[in-house]
Structure formats: C-alpha cells, structure tokens
Design an enzyme around this catalytic site. Sequence first.
Site, PDB file in Angstrom:
ATOM      1  N   LYS A  89       0.831  -1.207   0.000  1.00  0.00           N
ATOM      2  CA  LYS A  89       0.000   0.000   0.000  1.00  0.00           C
ATOM      3  C   LYS A  89       0.869   1.262   0.000  1.00  0.00           C
ATOM      4  CE  LYS A  89      -3.970  -2.290   2.186  1.00  0.00           C
ATOM      5  NZ  LYS A  89      -4.999  -2.190   3.251  1.00  0.00           N
ATOM      6  N   TYR A 148     -12.243  -3.235  -4.111  1.00  0.00           N
ATOM      7  CA  TYR A 148     -12.880  -3.262  -2.784  1.00  0.00           C
ATOM      8  C   TYR A 148     -14.400  -3.274  -2.915  1.00  0.00           C
ATOM      9  CZ  TYR A 148      -8.481  -2.335  -0.215  1.00  0.00           C
ATOM     10  OH  TYR A 148      -7.230  -2.425   0.354  1.00  0.00           O
ATOM     11  N   ASN A 158      -2.188   0.018   6.903  1.00  0.00           N
ATOM     12  CA  ASN A 158      -1.671  -1.260   7.403  1.00  0.00           C
ATOM     13  C   ASN A 158      -0.769  -1.975   6.393  1.00  0.00           C
ATOM     14  OD1 ASN A 158      -3.610  -1.994   5.622  1.00  0.00           O
ATOM     15  ND2 ASN A 158      -4.940  -3.036   7.079  1.00  0.00           N
ATOM     16  N   HIS A 207      -2.028  -5.468   1.370  1.00  0.00           N
ATOM     17  CA  HIS A 207      -3.285  -6.157   1.069  1.00  0.00           C
ATOM     18  C   HIS A 207      -2.965  -7.580   0.633  1.00  0.00           C
ATOM     19  CE1 HIS A 207      -7.167  -7.191  -0.730  1.00  0.00           C
ATOM     20  NE2 HIS A 207      -6.452  -7.726  -1.712  1.00  0.00           N
ATOM     21  N   GLU A 227      -9.259 -10.735  -7.998  1.00  0.00           N
ATOM     22  CA  GLU A 227      -8.375  -9.577  -7.864  1.00  0.00           C
ATOM     23  C   GLU A 227      -7.192  -9.642  -8.836  1.00  0.00           C
ATOM     24  OE1 GLU A 227      -7.445  -9.558  -3.687  1.00  0.00           O
ATOM     25  OE2 GLU A 227      -9.516  -9.056  -3.126  1.00  0.00           O
TER      26      GLU A 227
HETATM   27  P1  IDP Z   1      -8.020  -6.799   5.039  1.00  0.00           P
HETATM   28  O1  IDP Z   1      -7.163  -5.799   4.292  1.00  0.00           O
HETATM   29  O2  IDP Z   1      -7.301  -7.353   6.232  1.00  0.00           O
HETATM   30  O3  IDP Z   1      -8.601  -7.847   4.144  1.00  0.00           O
HETATM   31  P2  IDP Z   1     -10.659  -5.572   5.027  1.00  0.00           P
HETATM   32  O4  IDP Z   1     -11.708  -5.780   6.066  1.00  0.00           O
HETATM   33  O5  IDP Z   1     -10.850  -6.214   3.703  1.00  0.00           O
HETATM   34  O6  IDP Z   1      -9.255  -5.976   5.663  1.00  0.00           O
HETATM   35  O7  IDP Z   1     -10.545  -3.998   4.834  1.00  0.00           O
HETATM   36  C1  IDP Z   1      -9.826  -3.447   3.755  1.00  0.00           C
HETATM   37  C2  IDP Z   1      -8.945  -2.342   4.266  1.00  0.00           C
HETATM   38  O8  IDP Z   1      -9.754  -1.253   4.721  1.00  0.00           O
HETATM   39  C3  IDP Z   1      -8.080  -2.711   5.472  1.00  0.00           C
HETATM   40  O9  IDP Z   1      -6.894  -3.361   5.123  1.00  0.00           O
HETATM   41  C4  IDP Z   1      -7.817  -1.358   6.083  1.00  0.00           C
HETATM   42  O10 IDP Z   1      -6.827  -0.651   5.334  1.00  0.00           O
HETATM   43  C5  IDP Z   1      -9.159  -0.668   5.870  1.00  0.00           C
HETATM   44  N1  IDP Z   1     -10.107  -0.864   6.973  1.00  0.00           N
HETATM   45  C6  IDP Z   1     -10.911  -1.916   7.185  1.00  0.00           C
HETATM   46  N2  IDP Z   1     -11.674  -1.770   8.259  1.00  0.00           N
HETATM   47  C7  IDP Z   1     -11.373  -0.567   8.754  1.00  0.00           C
HETATM   48  C8  IDP Z   1     -11.852   0.164   9.894  1.00  0.00           C
HETATM   49  O11 IDP Z   1     -12.737  -0.274  10.645  1.00  0.00           O
HETATM   50  N3  IDP Z   1     -11.261   1.363  10.099  1.00  0.00           N
HETATM   51  C9  IDP Z   1     -10.303   1.874   9.298  1.00  0.00           C
HETATM   52  N4  IDP Z   1      -9.842   1.219   8.205  1.00  0.00           N
HETATM   53  C10 IDP Z   1     -10.367   0.004   7.944  1.00  0.00           C
HETATM   54 MG    MG Z   2      -9.963  -7.704   2.601  1.00  0.00          MG
END
Ligand code: IDP
Ligand code: MG
Length: 173
Positions: A47, A87, A151, A154, A165
């Site tokens: 990212k 997404y 974070n 992905h 994807e």
């Molecule tokens: P993942 O990346 O671990 O699969 P997902 O639930 O698919 O997690 O969410 C996609 C991305 O959206 C996350 O990696 C993070 O960057 C962001 N994200 C998800 N949930 C939250 C939240 O509750 N607060 C802030 N950012 C979030």
């Molecule tokens: Mg995800």
Amino acid sequence: MTLALTAGHSHTLPSTQLVVGKQGELGAAKGSVALGAMSDRTLVLLKPDAIRRKLAGQIISRIESKDLTIVAMDLRQLDADTLARHYEDHVGKGFYAGLVEFMSSGPVVALVVEGPEDTWEVMRTLMGATNSRKAAGGTIRGDLSASFTENLVHGSDSLASAEREIAIFFPNL
Ligand code: IDP
Ligand code: MG
C-alpha cells in the site's frame, strides 16, 4: 517411488508417470498423472504507506523468505474506479472514503505471489490482523505498523478473491 502430494496424501506412482511442472503444465504430457493444482496464486498490494516509508524491500523480503514466489510485480497509481472494483465488498461502508483517499494517495506495488497450496492464507498469516495495533508480533502489520487503515499490505482473503483480484490487476496472467 513414494510421492508426497500437496493434499497431504502419499501415493505410489511409477516414476515414469510423474510430470513435474507449474500449474497448467501438469497433465500436458501424454500419459501423465493428473495430480491437481500443484501451485496457486494470490494478489498482494504494498500500500502507499509501504512505499512512502521505504518498506517495500523489507516486505518483499519477508514474502521471499517464506519461500513464496513473485510471478508478477508492478508499481502503479490506483484510481477510484479500480479501487471500487477491488474493494467492491466495502463500497459504502463507513471507512470506505478514507480507504480510497489513502489507497490513491501514492503509488502501490501490485504483486502476484505463488506458492504450493493455500497461498492466500499463507500470505494472510504473514500479514497479520487487519488492525495493525492488534496484529501479532512477527507479522508484517504487527511489526511495522500501528494504524488500522494504513496497514501496509493487502492480501486476497480466499481463493475466489485471489482469482477475481488478479484479473483486475493483471488481466493478461
Ligand atoms: P483486510 O485488508 O485485512 O482484508 P478488510 O476488512 O478487507 O481488511 O478492509 C480493507 C482495508 O480497509 C483494510 O486493510 C484497512 O486498510 C481498511 N479498513 C478496514 N476496516 C477498517 C476500519 O474499521 N477502520 C479503518 N480502516 C479500515
Ligand atoms: Mg480484505
């Protein structure tokens, strides 16, 4: 000879019937044994925070140290349309606008990563929990980030997601 298959079973096969190759090459030779997929792939994104913080090399090194194989890699800027496809499950959620702002704030590195089996799951284990503040030590997010949204990485969350994807980012693969 005894051959340990990826499914965890052991079968005895005449060595002349064994064809070793990548996915898609199996079964190509006349008389070969259909062993099923010997490898599978997942989509990984480094990212914008990973690129800004110069962590791309370190994250790629962790992927390679796990003995996964990078089969495609591209630095690119993502637009809102691509992010909405990628997404699609998150469009309209409370965090979506912030996610798009972040994910389009700089280039990402898109990777297709290959391993012997359940590669998406192996990659998710390396990454750690979505919220980096709660991610276990030893994982990419746990060791290198303290943010929920930012974070670093992905990884597809299932085999079906990986196929969907990869088709978005590398339609020619
Ligand atoms: P993942 O990346 O671990 O699969 P997902 O639930 O698919 O997690 O969410 C996609 C991305 O959206 C996350 O990696 C993070 O960057 C962001 N994200 C998800 N949930 C939250 C939240 O509750 N607060 C802030 N950012 C979030
Ligand atoms: Mg995800």
